[in-house]
Design an enzyme around this catalytic site. Structure first.
Site, PDB file in Angstrom:
ATOM      1  CB  CYS A   1      -0.920  -0.015   1.218  1.00  0.00           C
ATOM      2  SG  CYS A   1      -1.900   1.477   1.364  1.00  0.00           S
TER       3      CYS A   1
ATOM      4  CB  CYS B   1      -0.551   2.545   4.026  1.00  0.00           C
ATOM      5  SG  CYS B   1      -2.037   1.861   3.360  1.00  0.00           S
ATOM      6  CG  ASP B   2       3.214   1.297   4.433  1.00  0.00           C
ATOM      7  OD1 ASP B   2       2.757   1.760   5.488  1.00  0.00           O
ATOM      8  OD2 ASP B   2       2.996   0.142   4.053  1.00  0.00           O
TER       9      ASP B   2
END
Ligand code: NDP
Length: 312
Positions: free
Chosen positions: A134, A137-138
């Site tokens: 992701c 997300c990261d």
């Protein structure tokens, strides 16, 4: 406890749309949100192709809008994951969080799909230490660094483009000689100066002492031009498609070879009476937010007709 008319499992575009329709049809649906309320769109950035948003909309905002719309018409949204089902019983029975049991005359499955991994042992070793599925997300952790994205579809292109605005350099590792993504995404990727597309390449392994430091790749595997080489990377992002979330339904539902729920003809009905499915969990092909929403609408209408025919 009295059986509900309609129980919906899943809180992506399909689940929420089914809830909007079912609640407006007075079916008083209960919807279980599971571990990722809002589904995959909560980990995406801008959604540019959902009709009605000419200027685009962020994934989380779109999902919050759908959720509010379902609540407005009276959907009973509950948190909790479905851990077991018994579709041999009438009413149908669903167990939540391994303990609470719910009965329903119809169940709409909208559990979506989850990101796939390559299956390399190194993926597990570096999970959270450089490996991710992701980018939104990261990606933040890789500002000014070098990363690689695996895959040649729209997801991979989207992730590569997102990361290219944060990272110094992005490799896109594509196993075929061409991208599968839509033309507009391909053009954006190929135009971006800090994205290098590595066509005909597969990942053999990852390496690093404590955190990820690089990947070993093979180009033109099993040909006379085969070449093995390393790239130095800090992050390795998977974008190679999804696996449908059907494990909990065990052997009761008819699934295809890849685990997607098989629907009857041009309807949302499964092989079990009263059980309907919508969205990515039953759609190996389109997998769009808008097509999932459309399937959610159809499932609610099919559930309503099923209940009406049986006087339930
Ligand atoms: P896709 O199935 O479209 O693409 C998966 C990619 O991963 C393919 O390039 C495939 O390669 C590659 N791949 C699969 N397995 C491996 C492997 N073991 N090793 C290396 N590469 C592998 O999945 P997506 O998640 O990209 O997209 C799913 C659907 O969602 C599509 O319909 C897409 O259009 C849609 N989507 C739309 C978006 C948008 O419109 N903004 C954004 C994201 C997704 P190969 O081509 O060789 O099979």
């Amino acid at each position: 406890m009295e059986a509900s008319k309609c129980l919906i499992i899943g809180a992506g575009p399909a689940g929420y749309t089914a809830a909007i329709y079912a609640s407006r049809a007075n079916l008083s649906p209960i919807l279980f949100e599971g571990t990722q309320p809002g589904g995959q769109l909560t980990i995406t950035t801008e959604v540019e192709n959902f009709p009605g948003y000419p200027d685009g909309v962020s994934g989380p905002v779109l999902m919050e809008d759908l959720r509010r719309q379902a609540l407005k018409f009276g959907t009973d949204i509950k948190s909790g994951s479905v851990t077991e089902v018994d579709f041999t019983k009438r009413p149908l029975e669903v167990t939540v969080n391994s303990s609470e049991k719910y009965q329903a005359h119809t169940v709409i499955i909208a559990t979506g799909a989850s990101a796939r991994f390559l299956g390399l042992p190194d993926e597990q070793k570096f999970m959270g230490l450089g490996v991710s599925a992701c980018a939104t997300c990261d990606g933040f952790f890789y500002r000014g660094k070098t990363v690689a994205v695996v895959g040649g579809g729209d997801s991979a292109c989207e992730e590569a483009l997102y990361l290219s605005n944060l990272a110094k350099k992005v490799y896109l590792i594509v196993r075929k000689p061409a991208l599968r993504a839509s033309k507009v995404m391909q053009q954006r990727v190929l135009k971006k100066e800090n994205i290098t597309v590595l066509f005909n390449c597969n990942t053999l392994g990852l390496f690093g002492d404590e955190v990820l430091e690089g990947a070993k790749l093979v180009e033109n595997k099993d040909t006379e031009n085969e070449q093995i080489f390393d790239i130095a990377i800090d992050g390795f992002f998977l974008a190679i498609g999804h696996t449908p979330n059907t494990k909990v339904f065990g052997s009761s539902l008819e699934l295809d070879a890849d685990g997607y729920i098989v629907l009857k003809g041009n309807t949302s009905a499964t092989n079990i009476d009263g059980v309907f499915a919508a969205g990515d969990v039953a759609d190996p092909h389109y997998q769009q937010a808008i097509s999932a929403a459309g399937m959610g609408c159809r499932a609610a209408l099919d559930a309503e007709a099923y209940l009406m025919e049986r006087g339930l």
